[in-house]
Design an enzyme around this catalytic site. Structure first.
Site, PDB file in Angstrom:
ATOM      1  N   LYS A 149     -28.175  75.130 -23.490  1.00 17.33           N
ATOM      2  CA  LYS A 149     -28.943  74.075 -24.432  1.00 17.33           C
ATOM      3  C   LYS A 149     -29.174  74.396 -25.683  1.00 17.33           C
ATOM      4  O   LYS A 149     -30.289  74.595 -26.095  1.00 17.33           O
ATOM      5  CB  LYS A 149     -30.124  73.616 -23.606  1.00 17.33           C
ATOM      6  CG  LYS A 149     -29.961  72.852 -22.272  1.00 17.33           C
ATOM      7  CD  LYS A 149     -31.075  72.397 -21.541  1.00 17.33           C
ATOM      8  CE  LYS A 149     -31.763  71.535 -22.064  1.00 17.33           C
ATOM      9  NZ  LYS A 149     -31.231  70.039 -21.531  1.00 17.33           N
TER      10      LYS A 149
HETATM   11  N1  PPE Z   1     -26.610  67.109 -19.407  1.00 16.62           N
HETATM   12  C1  PPE Z   1     -27.369  67.304 -20.576  1.00 16.62           C
HETATM   13  C2  PPE Z   1     -26.326  67.139 -22.015  1.00 16.62           C
HETATM   14  C3  PPE Z   1     -28.837  67.247 -20.854  1.00 16.62           C
HETATM   15  O1  PPE Z   1     -29.152  67.489 -21.906  1.00 16.62           O
HETATM   16  C4  PPE Z   1     -29.320  67.520 -19.584  1.00 16.62           C
HETATM   17  C5  PPE Z   1     -30.830  67.473 -19.650  1.00 16.62           C
HETATM   18  C6  PPE Z   1     -29.037  67.195 -18.166  1.00 16.62           C
HETATM   19  C7  PPE Z   1     -27.454  67.060 -18.222  1.00 16.62           C
HETATM   20  C8  PPE Z   1     -29.391  67.616 -17.054  1.00 16.62           C
HETATM   21  O2  PPE Z   1     -29.852  68.961 -16.885  1.00 16.62           O
HETATM   22  P1  PPE Z   1     -31.185  69.195 -16.102  1.00 16.62           P
HETATM   23  O3  PPE Z   1     -32.407  68.758 -16.566  1.00 16.62           O
HETATM   24  O4  PPE Z   1     -30.990  70.558 -15.745  1.00 16.62           O
HETATM   25  O5  PPE Z   1     -31.126  68.540 -14.776  1.00 16.62           O
HETATM   26  N2  PPE Z   1     -31.522  67.184 -20.755  1.00 16.62           N
HETATM   27  C9  PPE Z   1     -32.974  67.457 -21.295  1.00 16.62           C
HETATM   28  C10 PPE Z   1     -33.483  66.949 -22.386  1.00 16.62           C
HETATM   29  C11 PPE Z   1     -33.569  65.153 -22.745  1.00 16.62           C
HETATM   30  C12 PPE Z   1     -33.938  65.207 -23.853  1.00 16.62           C
HETATM   31  O6  PPE Z   1     -33.640  63.831 -24.471  1.00 16.62           O
HETATM   32  O7  PPE Z   1     -34.370  65.722 -24.678  1.00 16.62           O
HETATM   33  C13 PPE Z   1     -33.794  67.141 -20.028  1.00 16.62           C
HETATM   34  O8  PPE Z   1     -33.565  66.040 -19.194  1.00 16.62           O
HETATM   35  O9  PPE Z   1     -34.906  67.680 -20.095  1.00 16.62           O
END
Ligand code: PPE
Length: 304
Positions: A156
């Site tokens: 990230k």
């Molecule tokens: N793909 C991306 C690109 C992504 O940013 C997230 C989380 C996920 C998949 C899901 O990952 P997880 O949270 O581990 O299940 N996105 C984070 C940021 C959102 C934002 O706008 O800031 C989140 O959901 O916390």
């Protein structure tokens, strides 16, 4: 985004004083990393969902970025997260660890100094309460998700999100709630901030890990799907497979489990939350609120 305190390099700093200079290189060049974690208000008190896994991914993001001396261990960050949530008096909240660098204007990471902050705030349904219940409207973005050798999707990294910003902004300006992004070979990757699933003839499909963020909610949904006895297949998914799916839903820490009702103006299944999305959503919310079979394994009650 407001709270009483922000944790900055070991200190709880009053919110208004938690500031960094405009000449912070991370702000200019996008080198940094972040996490997104949720804590839930449960009958046994505030509980953080899969904190350790999120913090391990945070440290992994720094590793992918190439940080040679990450200043904190997972255990340090775990304690700091508890401290920050409890100092702010939150039970349910979003938790945002951030790695950033200060020093000089250079593209050489090694010349600058890493810092970590942890912010917390109360964050409602990311794609709206109505979306959680009735589904959201999506479009397949004309912006491609990162090629794995351009910007690495397992991390990230803050700069990775410029790609998400392009897709999300265009989608919202065009009247949709969210953008689905294809990988450089044309298969479905993920959304601007969520992982994606489809259901067809009782089988759940999701794109393999190669070009996506390995979502912790994705892993939780796959585990819950197994627990509930749904067959799950990880394989490349094409755009038209989305259009003819019985159900599509997305998941993420912020978005939780959100059904998709239309994609590119095509109704998906019945055009509202389908039975599989509903079953998984129910299992997910039961788990995070402390009443599921996996709650004990995945929840950490807030200390202090
Ligand atoms: N793909 C991306 C690109 C992504 O940013 C997230 C989380 C996920 C998949 C899901 O990952 P997880 O949270 O581990 O299940 N996105 C984070 C940021 C959102 C934002 O706008 O800031 C989140 O959901 O916390």
């Amino acid at each position: 985004m407001k709270s009483d305190y922000v944790w900055m390099d070991g200190e709880l700093v009053p919110y208004e004083e938690a500031q960094i200079h405009v000449n912070t290189p991370s702000l200019h060049y996008g080198y940094g990393a972040f996490e997104g974690i949720r804590a839930y208000d449960t009958p046994q008190g505030g509980a953080v969902f899969r904190l350790r896994e999120h913090l391990e991914r945070f440290v992994d993001s720094a590793q992918v970025l190439g940080v040679q001396e990450f200043p904190y261990s997972v255990e340090d960050l775990r304690k700091a997260s508890h401290e920050t949530i409890s100092a702010n008096g939150f039970k349910g909240c979003y938790i945002r660890p951030l790695l950033y660098f200060d020093g000089s204007f250079t593209l050489n990471l090694d010349a600058n100094t890493p810092h970590v902050s942890i912010s917390t705030w109360e964050w409602g349904a990311y794609l709206g309460d109505e979306g959680l219940e009735n589904g959201v409207h999506m479009t397949v973005s004309s912006f491609t998700r990162h090629h794995i050798n351009v910007s690495m999707t397992k991390a990230k990294i803050t700069g990775n999100y410029a790609n998400s910003v392009l897709a999300k902004t265009l989608a919202v300006r065009s009247g949709y709630d969210e953008a689905i992004m294809l990988d450089p070979t044309g298969y479905v990757a993920e959304c601007s901030g969520e992982n994606l699933f489809l259901v067809r003839d009782g089988v759940i499909y999701t794109p393999p890990r190669a070009t996506i963020l390995e979502g912790i909610t994705r892993d939780s949904v796959l585990t819950l799907a197994n627990d509930l006895g749904y067959p799950v297949v990880e394989e490349p998914i094409s755009r038209d497979q989305l259009y003819i799916a019985d159900e599509v839903f997305v998941c993420g820490t912020a978005a939780e489990v959100t059904p998709v009702s239309t994609i590119d103006h095509r109704q998906i299944g019945a055009g509202r939350r389908g039975p599989v999305a509903e079953a998984l959503q129910t299992a997910f919310f039961q788990t995070v609120k402390g009443g599921g079979e996996r709650s004990e394994e995945w929840l950490e009650y807030v200390e202090g």
